[in-house]
Scaffold this motif. Structure first.
Motif, short mmCIF file in Angstrom:
data_model
loop_
_atom_site.label_atom_id
_atom_site.label_comp_id
_atom_site.label_asym_id
_atom_site.label_seq_id
_atom_site.Cartn_x
_atom_site.Cartn_y
_atom_site.Cartn_z
N ARG A 1 63.82 50.21 22.94
CA ARG A 1 63.07 49.15 22.31
C ARG A 1 61.76 48.91 23.05
O ARG A 1 60.71 48.74 22.43
N THR A 2 61.81 48.94 24.37
CA THR A 2 60.61 48.61 25.14
C THR A 2 59.93 49.88 25.64
O THR A 2 60.53 50.95 25.74
N ALA A 3 58.67 49.73 25.94
CA ALA A 3 57.89 50.83 26.49
C ALA A 3 58.52 51.32 27.78
O ALA A 3 58.54 52.52 28.07
N GLU A 4 59.07 50.37 28.56
CA GLU A 4 59.66 50.74 29.85
C GLU A 4 60.86 51.67 29.66
O GLU A 4 61.02 52.66 30.37
N GLN A 5 61.69 51.35 28.66
CA GLN A 5 62.86 52.18 28.39
C GLN A 5 62.44 53.59 27.98
O GLN A 5 63.02 54.58 28.43
N THR A 6 61.45 53.68 27.11
CA THR A 6 60.96 54.99 26.66
C THR A 6 60.43 55.78 27.85
O THR A 6 60.75 56.95 28.04
N ARG A 7 59.59 55.11 28.66
CA ARG A 7 59.03 55.78 29.84
C ARG A 7 60.13 56.28 30.75
O ARG A 7 60.09 57.40 31.24
N ALA A 8 61.14 55.44 30.95
CA ALA A 8 62.22 55.80 31.87
C ALA A 8 62.97 57.03 31.36
O ALA A 8 63.30 57.94 32.12
N PHE A 9 63.21 57.07 30.05
CA PHE A 9 63.92 58.21 29.47
C PHE A 9 63.16 59.50 29.72
O PHE A 9 63.70 60.49 30.22
N PHE A 10 61.88 59.49 29.41
CA PHE A 10 61.10 60.72 29.58
C PHE A 10 60.97 61.11 31.06
O PHE A 10 61.01 62.28 31.40
N ARG A 11 60.81 60.07 31.90
CA ARG A 11 60.72 60.33 33.33
C ARG A 11 61.98 61.07 33.81
O ARG A 11 61.92 62.10 34.47
N GLN A 12 63.14 60.54 33.34
CA GLN A 12 64.42 61.11 33.76
C GLN A 12 64.55 62.57 33.29
O GLN A 12 64.95 63.45 34.06
N ILE A 13 64.18 62.82 32.03
CA ILE A 13 64.31 64.19 31.49
C ILE A 13 63.39 65.14 32.24
O ILE A 13 63.80 66.23 32.67
N VAL A 14 62.14 64.72 32.42
CA VAL A 14 61.18 65.63 33.07
C VAL A 14 61.64 65.93 34.49
O VAL A 14 61.61 67.09 34.93
N ASP A 15 62.12 64.89 35.21
CA ASP A 15 62.62 65.12 36.56
C ASP A 15 63.79 66.09 36.54
O ASP A 15 63.89 67.00 37.37
N SER A 16 64.70 65.91 35.55
CA SER A 16 65.88 66.75 35.53
C SER A 16 65.49 68.18 35.15
O SER A 16 66.09 69.14 35.63
N PHE A 17 64.49 68.33 34.30
CA PHE A 17 63.99 69.68 33.98
C PHE A 17 63.46 70.35 35.24
O PHE A 17 63.67 71.53 35.47
N HIS A 18 62.73 69.56 36.03
CA HIS A 18 62.13 70.15 37.23
C HIS A 18 63.19 70.62 38.22
O HIS A 18 62.94 71.53 39.00
N SER A 19 64.37 70.00 38.18
CA SER A 19 65.42 70.43 39.09
C SER A 19 66.17 71.64 38.54
O SER A 19 67.03 72.20 39.19
N GLN A 20 65.86 72.03 37.29
CA GLN A 20 66.52 73.19 36.67
C GLN A 20 65.92 74.48 37.23
O GLN A 20 64.70 74.61 37.29
N ARG A 21 66.78 75.42 37.60
CA ARG A 21 66.26 76.68 38.11
C ARG A 21 65.51 77.42 37.02
O ARG A 21 65.94 77.44 35.86
N GLY A 22 64.40 78.05 37.34
CA GLY A 22 63.65 78.80 36.34
C GLY A 22 62.54 77.99 35.70
O GLY A 22 61.74 78.53 34.95
N VAL A 23 62.52 76.69 35.95
CA VAL A 23 61.46 75.86 35.37
C VAL A 23 60.30 75.78 36.36
O VAL A 23 60.49 75.43 37.53
N VAL A 24 59.13 76.14 35.91
CA VAL A 24 57.94 76.04 36.77
C VAL A 24 57.40 74.62 36.72
O VAL A 24 57.19 73.97 37.73
N ARG A 25 57.14 74.15 35.52
CA ARG A 25 56.75 72.75 35.37
C ARG A 25 57.07 72.29 33.95
O ARG A 25 57.20 73.11 33.05
#
Lengths: 107, 902
Positions: free
Chosen positions: B565-589
């Motif tokens: 509902r809030t901008a903060e929730q949306t930001r947090a979701f994307f932040r979490q996904i991008v961080d988790s992608f970065h911890s995935q092997r084979g991901v450059v960025r």
């Protein structure tokens, strides 16, 4: 004309005086679906001639006239030629008339 | 006197067998045949009765014997048929074909390929352009589009308000309705998905004339808030999502986490691609196929909102109203609307288009081209076979002459030639149908991605008839020429010629030469087309889209609902996904962007903008730019070049001063010759004016395919403008396709109900956008290769034939002192002259037909000199090779032998 065992049987039957389709079938013990096509081929090749039975005889029995087949000279010759090859034929076709399936009172 | 007895059952049974069998007997012999059998049966019955042999086994014996009549009749029929001239001709024809197996096989294969190809392309054309659409009175159904007055060739979607105004005022339609694209989240399948759907206004299916195959359509009261939770399933969705469940109607399914009642299932033939706006196949957008249909509840918003044009409209013409009148009616209404709503409707009008046109439109040009190409190959094949038969007719001239001399009627010989050709064509027809059967499957599997209607393409009875018709005409084409040659008094000459002549028949060689010229002409036309398509393909494939496509995985999500509902929730979701992608092997960025190029759901938000310090025009005349929300890593992941300034960084947070990056196209347009860094622009975002400072300039991108134009674009940082419709852009160190499922799993770790709307590698998206072009190019390419080969075979065959005919003449020349090189030149000269004439006519024809292909080209003129010259050179080179072999053989002729033979 291809000479097979069946054709020799039919020639032999005709030579021994079986002149009608069903009689040839009786004499040779061949299926009707084999005998008739052979007769057709013989006629095409001029080995037999055919004519219709006389009207009077048929009238007496109250049935239509039958078709009468007879060997031509050429047919006789072919039979003589092939007899040597199919000796067995003369043994199968009975020497006495009507021996195989006697039809009493006929002819 | 005995009274004739009625026939007993057994006799009647036997006579019934006769009655059936007699139809087999040739008419002439039928009566006699019947009399003979009839007499035998009656006679036998007579005898049996006399001898009291009427036991059942004797009766059965009689029936069995009568059944021999069938064999007898069949024998007579067969004998009769075998004696027919046509059958004899056909047998003779087969024998002649078997005598020259290689040539015959080649002829059959060539003709079969031509036929198979023609049938394949024809079945597609049939499904698209000829066959009745699966809608009642489908020629009364039209699609309606909005368009700008100045550019009526461009079809835009329909704005909701415009549609409602049209509907309120028009009298031209029996029913008039619209559909709006929509998506429903569906969580009860194997993974969370979004089902493509459409919301339809009242009367939509009625306008099309569609009936549900199960259940019912929507009721009038269901287009109202609170009662609208009903859906219709497409046949495909019913099969795929619900396993074809027979009890689906009336069941409740959960969509968007709400219960919906299934009202019915639509027939499988119903596949409407109304919401596709792009009208080009070459762009390669796969068609969207709706799985669900739900009622559209109209709101005030729909009535008022004018800028958006996302609806697709259909109408059924009212009785007595012509297409033109409906068009004029809507144009008049549009003019009235333009004067009432000058701000938004001033430049807009409406166009209507027959439904069939809307469905077939994008494939019309390529299909017509393919059909023409296939027909050309078929013609060449016929030409080739005709020259084969001509050559043979010469060889058989003596035979025919003798047959005529001993009393054969001339017509009999002509018929013989035609029947021979027909035998050839029939074998080819069988093979051609087999080819078509296989090809149609491949063709349909491919093209139905773009035009869903094509999934219905099949080989049906009419197509079989078409094939037979083609074969018959091919046989006539092939058979007629040599036949005419023969009948036209060639016989007298025939006897003479072979006996005394030193030179071959001039007529016949002239005909064969004309065929060769024709073949070469067609081959040049085809090859030119293929060359132009190839050059276009290469040009397009080389276009720089503005990014590096290798090693990029894309995952699109639409984030909305209670949890975001809030901008903060949306930001947090994307932040979490991008961080988790970065911890995935084979991901450059990993980055994210709202408007991802080549993605099917292209989120193109357009806004007017003001430049600070410049006088601003009124609101409705502001210059327009596309606005994309992006993270800084997005540019790096796609390796988009930074021209000036900087990318977004962590310091561009929610509380920092608003910044923006623009692309160089926008920089050129708005600040030509100036440095845009530090300039400020203002756009309206979520109903608020948003001034931003430009901090960077990046390269431009092509969004909708390599052939599309770049658009001016403004990027805003995701941290400052959290946006729900985003595509994760993940640069990988290895093959990205292998990573997609682990990336999806990471998204579901964060939110198990998150729908991954689309997941693909960028490579595959770009390749897919090229696929239709590649497809057309490959088909035309292989057809032209075939045509090329056939023409070469034709030249070779013709020269072999003519040098063979001229053996005596050549022998004489050699005897008189002509050198081998002279003979070689003579033969090659003859062949090359024909090829030269063919190439010249072919080039002229290719130029004359250039408009037919222009629509399919990109970056190359249909009169491209390089292609034309290359085609000509290639064909002449191959012709030379084809000429060389017979020429060489001619020089080997021994003059003494040659003259003695004569």
């Amino acid at each position: 004309m291809k000479i097979t065992y069946s054709t020799v049987l039919v020639l032999e039957a005709l030579a021994r005086g079986y002149h009608y389709g069903f009689d040839v079938i009786d004499a040779t013990n061949l299926p009707s679906g084999t005998v008739y096509p052979i007769l057709r081929r013989f006629e095409n090749e001029g080995l037999v001639t055919s004519e219709w039975e006389s009207q009077d005889v048929a009238q007496k029995d109250q049935r239509p006239p039958r078709r009468y087949y007879a060997l031509t000279a050429e047919g006789e010759r072919l039979l003589a030629d092939s007899k040597a090859r199919y000796r067995a034929a003369s043994e199968i076709v009975p020497r006495r008339k009507r021996a195989l399936k006697p039809l009493r009172g006929e002819r | 006197m005995n009274r004739p007895l009625p026939d007993p059952l057994v006799v009647r049974l036997c006579l019934a067998i006769l009655g059936l069998a007699r139809h087999l007997v040739p008419r002439a012999a039928r009566d006699q045949w019947t009399r003979e059998w009839d007499a035998e049966i009656r006679h036998r019955w007579h005898a049996m009765r006399r001898r009291d042999e009427t036991r059942w086994d004797r009766q059965a014996d009689l029936v069995k014997r009568s059944s021999g009549a069938v064999a007898d009749a069949a024998f007579l029929r067969q004998q009769f048929t075998a004696d027919l001239d046509v059958v004899q001709d056909a047998r003779y024809g087969v024998r002649m074909l078997r005598k020259r197996p290689v040539v015959s096989a080649l002829a059959v294969v060539v003709l079969a390929l031509g036929l198979g190809g023609t049938i394949t392309v024809f079945s597609t054309i049939d499904a698209l352009l000829l066959r009745e659409l699966p809608y009642a009175d489908s020629d009364r159904v039209v699609t309606v589009w909005q368009t700008e007055v100045t550019r009526t060739d461009e079809r835009l979607g329909v704005g909701s308000a415009a549609f409602l105004d049209w509907r309120a005022r028009t009298r031209s339609f029996a029913s008039f309705a619209a559909a709006e694209g929509f998506g429903f989240d569906y969580f009860d399948g194997p993974e969370p998905v979004q089902l493509d759907a459409a919301l339809v206004t009242e009367g939509f299916f009625e306008a099309l004339g569609v009936r549900p195959m199960r259940g019912r359509l929507f009721r009038a009261e269901e287009y109202v808030d609170g009662r609208s939770d009903v859906v219709l399933l497409s046949h495909a969705a019913w099969q795929r999502r619900f396993g074809g469940d027979e009890s689906i109607v009336g069941r409740t399914i959960r969509l968007d986490e709400r219960p919906f009642v299934v009202a019915g299932v639509l027939p499988s033939s119903f596949r409407l691609d109304l919401l596709r706006r792009e009208a080009d196949t070459v762009g390669g957008q796969a068609a969207q196929v709706e799985e669900l249909w739900a009622p559209k509840v109209l709101r005030d918003f729909d009535q008022q909102y004018r800028p958006g044009r996302f609806w697709g409209a259909v109408g059924r013409l009212a009785p007595g109203v012509t297409f033109e009148r409906a068009q004029a009616d809507l144009a008049t209404i549009s003019r009235h609307l333009a004067s009432e709503q000058p701000q938004t409707m001033a430049s807009m009008t409406a166009i209507i288009e027959p439904l069939r046109e809307q469905i077939a439109g994008p494939l019309r040009a390529p299909l017509t081209l393919l059909f023409a190409a296939v027909l050309m190959v078929l013609l060449i094949a016929c030409g080739n076979i005709a020259s084969l038969l001509i050559a043979r007719s010469v060889e058989r001239q003596r035979e025919f002459a003798v047959r005529v001399a001993i009393g054969a009627r001339r017509w009999r010989l002509v018929r013989q030639v035609i029947v021979e050709a027909a035998v050839l064509a029939l074998i080819a027809c069988g093979l051609g149908l087999a080819i078509a059967y296989v090809a149609v499957r491949g063709f349909v599997g491919y093209t139905s991605q773009f035009v869903p209607q094509l999934a219905d393409v099949t080989l049906d009875v009419r197509l079989m008839l078409f094939a037979v018709g083609l074969t018959v005409s091919a046989a006539l084409c092939i058979g007629l020429w040599p036949a005419i040659k023969l009948s036209r008094g060639g016989v007298q000459d025939g006897l003479k010629e072979t006996a005394t002549g030193l030179t071959a028949s001039v007529h016949r060689r002239r005909l064969a030469s004309a065929l060769i010229v024709g073949e070469v002409t067609l081959a040049v036309v085809l090859l030119t087309g293929a060359g132009l398509l190839l050059r276009s393909f290469v040009t397009v494939a080389r276009i720089d889209p503005g990014f590096v496509k290798s090693n990029v995985a894309l995952l699109q999500v639409f984030v909305y609902g209670e949890r975001y509902r809030t901008a903060e929730q949306t930001r947090a979701f994307f932040r979490q996904i991008v961080d988790s992608f970065h911890s995935q092997r084979g991901v450059v960025r990993a980055g994210a962007v709202s408007a991802m190029p080549f993605m099917r759901a292209d989120i193109d938000v357009r806004r007017g903008f003001r430049v600070a310090g410049r006088p601003a025009p009124p609101d409705d005349q502001l210059p327009i730019t596309s606005i994309a929300v992006a993270t800084g890593e997005y540019f790096e992941a796609l390796r988009i070049p930074l021209r000036h300034g900087r990318l977004f960084s962590d310091s561009d947070s929610a509380h920092a001063p608003p910044v923006a990056i623009i692309n160089d196209l926008m920089a050129e347009r708005v600040w030509p010759g100036e440095n845009p860094i530090g300039q400020r622009i203002t756009v309206t975002w979520e109903r608020q004016k948003r001034p931003m400072e430009i901090v960077g300039v990046v390269g431009r991108l092509r969004h909708n395919g390599l052939e599309s134009e770049a658009r001016p674009e403004v990027f805003v940082p995701f941290a400052q403008v959290p946006f729900g419709s985003m595509t994760f852009v993940v640069q990988t160190s290895s093959e990205p396709a292998a990573l997609i499922s682990s990336l999806k799993a990471r998204i579901w770790e964060a939110d198990p109900t998150m729908v991954v709307h689309d997941a693909a590698t960028l490579d595959s998206l770009v390749a897919q956008s090229l696929a239709p072009r590649r497809f057309v190019m490959q088909i035309v390419g292989s057809l032209s290769g075939l045509a090329f080969l056939l023409a070469a075979i034709g030249i070779y065959g013709m020269l072999s034939f003519s040098t063979g005919q001229r053996t005596g003449e050549i022998g004489l020349r050699l005897a008189m002192g002509a050198g081998a090189d002279r003979i070689m030149r003579m033969v090659i000269g003859e062949g090359m002259m024909l090829a030269g004439i063919g190439v010249t006519i072919g080039l002229v024809a290719a130029l004359a037909m250039r408009r037919g292909i222009a629509a399919l080209l990109y970056g190359v003129s249909p009169a491209d000199p390089l292609t034309l010259a290359g085609t000509a050179a290639l064909l002449l080179a191959v012709a030379l090779i084809a000429c060389y072999m017979p020429a060489r053989r001619a020089t080997k002729i021994d003059p003494l032998t040659a003259l003695r033979v004569q």
